[in-house]
Design an enzyme around this catalytic site. Sequence first.
Site, short mmCIF file in Angstrom:
data_model
loop_
_atom_site.label_atom_id
_atom_site.label_comp_id
_atom_site.label_asym_id
_atom_site.label_seq_id
_atom_site.Cartn_x
_atom_site.Cartn_y
_atom_site.Cartn_z
N SER A 166 0.84 -1.20 0.00
CA SER A 166 0.00 0.00 0.00
C SER A 166 0.87 1.24 0.00
O SER A 166 2.08 1.18 0.24
CB SER A 166 -0.89 0.00 1.24
OG SER A 166 -0.10 0.28 2.39
N LYS A 167 0.22 2.36 -0.25
CA LYS A 167 0.93 3.63 -0.26
C LYS A 167 1.54 3.89 1.12
O LYS A 167 2.62 4.45 1.24
CB LYS A 167 -0.06 4.74 -0.63
CG LYS A 167 0.56 6.12 -0.61
CD LYS A 167 -0.32 7.14 -1.24
CE LYS A 167 -0.34 8.44 -0.46
NZ LYS A 167 0.94 8.89 0.05
#
Length: 506
Positions: free
Chosen positions: A263-264
Amino acid sequence: MISKQKVRVRFAPSPTGPLHIGGVRTALYNYLFARQHQGELIFRIEDTDSNRFVEGAEEYILESFQWLGIDFDEGVSFGGDYGPYRQSERKAIYKEYVQKLIDAGKAYIAFDTPEELDAKRNEIQNFQYDASTRTLMANSLTLSKESVEQRIANGEQYVVRFKIEPNHDVIVQDLIRGEVKINSSILDDKVLYKSADQLPTYHLANIVDDHLMKITHVIRGEEWLPSAPLHVLLYRAFGWEETMPAFAHLPLLLKPEGSGKLSKRDGDRLGFPVFPLEWKDPETGEVSSGYRESEYFPEALINFLALLGWNPGTEQEIFSLDELIEAFDLDRCSKSGAKFDFQKGIWFNHQYIQLKSEEEIGKLFNDLLVEKGITAPIEKTKTIVGLMKNRVSFVSELWEQADFFFIAPTHYDEKTVKKRWKEDSAKHMTELMHLLESLDDFSVENQESKVMQWIKDNGYHTGKIMNAFRLTLVGEGKGPQMFDITSILGKEETLKRMQKAIDALK
Ligand code: GLU
């Protein structure tokens, strides 16, 4: 598995934000596959969900591929015979195909409002709109034809749902995963079309377009695997089984550590980009870092991503784009997720710096120097790059490693001074200055042999001399071989720095 038909693949992002690095990998695999088979790669924009549309996302995606050197044959901004390639411009086409399904009894109109659906969810545990519940709802299967027409004429909003026959096996043949089988009863009657915006949902638009655009292979992320049985059923409902594309669902990119999807937040936490280019959120103004701005070479990023989910079956790790096109094989893609080892990405960039010429890196380094107000002849920069590049993974690290070639030390690192500058260092450096001054031949070899002789004749300690010498020229303990430094600085600058240090460190 690959038929004689011309290979046509597509990358079909929804413009809901910046392109995630997993999307870049999907596009890359499609690109490699298309080029390997002399096929065509299509760029389609899937923007039927207007709620999720983000300004600038389409341009961002295009710019990313331009930077990466991934080129498309057809699609938004490229043109082609199967356009328009932006789904929001294909409304009339989808309307026609939805009607075909309704006419064939494969889809039906449903009027249930969100409130009515909520009420049913409260009433029936694990409610799903399907064969077991559709008879309880307000739709064209339960209402009379007149009533349906009346409601539509009154302007009531409706959706079109896919009528899924329960209790039979749906099989997806996946080139990576083999046969994936599910029972149709677990599927709900998916919404295919909404009257409110006259737009299809992702599923319908995706299938209609893949069919009309003559797509032969659907290569996409694993997150779409759950949709695949529905897609197979849609192909069947349209009577398009014959031309159904082959599916290949790529493994997920996983967090560098622990488990789960990349994920970011992992990037923010561990300090690596998850987007190809820097992205500024148009709503919040929040800026996310990009590989381009973090100084990765596009070739390095491509090489890194190519090996996340695919392996060549050999020890080879460095691949040019042409070599990747040659070697890539869907059969060698793994089913299990690929850990996003960002350190490996840095390693690849390091490797590409080594592979590139001193001229190329020198030019990039010179650009960076100009930003610092320094102009240097390319010959000097090239020499420095040659000496230093094996120590760095990014061009800007050259500055950290080699700044002293361009600016004389203005102060002397305290710790180094304490450790390296002894009582007799000033005396030694003064002697060394005289020796260097007397040399007509200031080449690395000549300096080295003369200085070593002087050290030997006087019974000095080489390490001690060299450490103090380094301190005078660099201001701290870093840098390459001393005579590499002096020969680049030149005699005059070397002596100047030595004198300055002697005066300062007295
Ligand atoms: N629009 C989908 C996406 O954003 C495309 C999925 C597919 O390739 O079918 O990834």
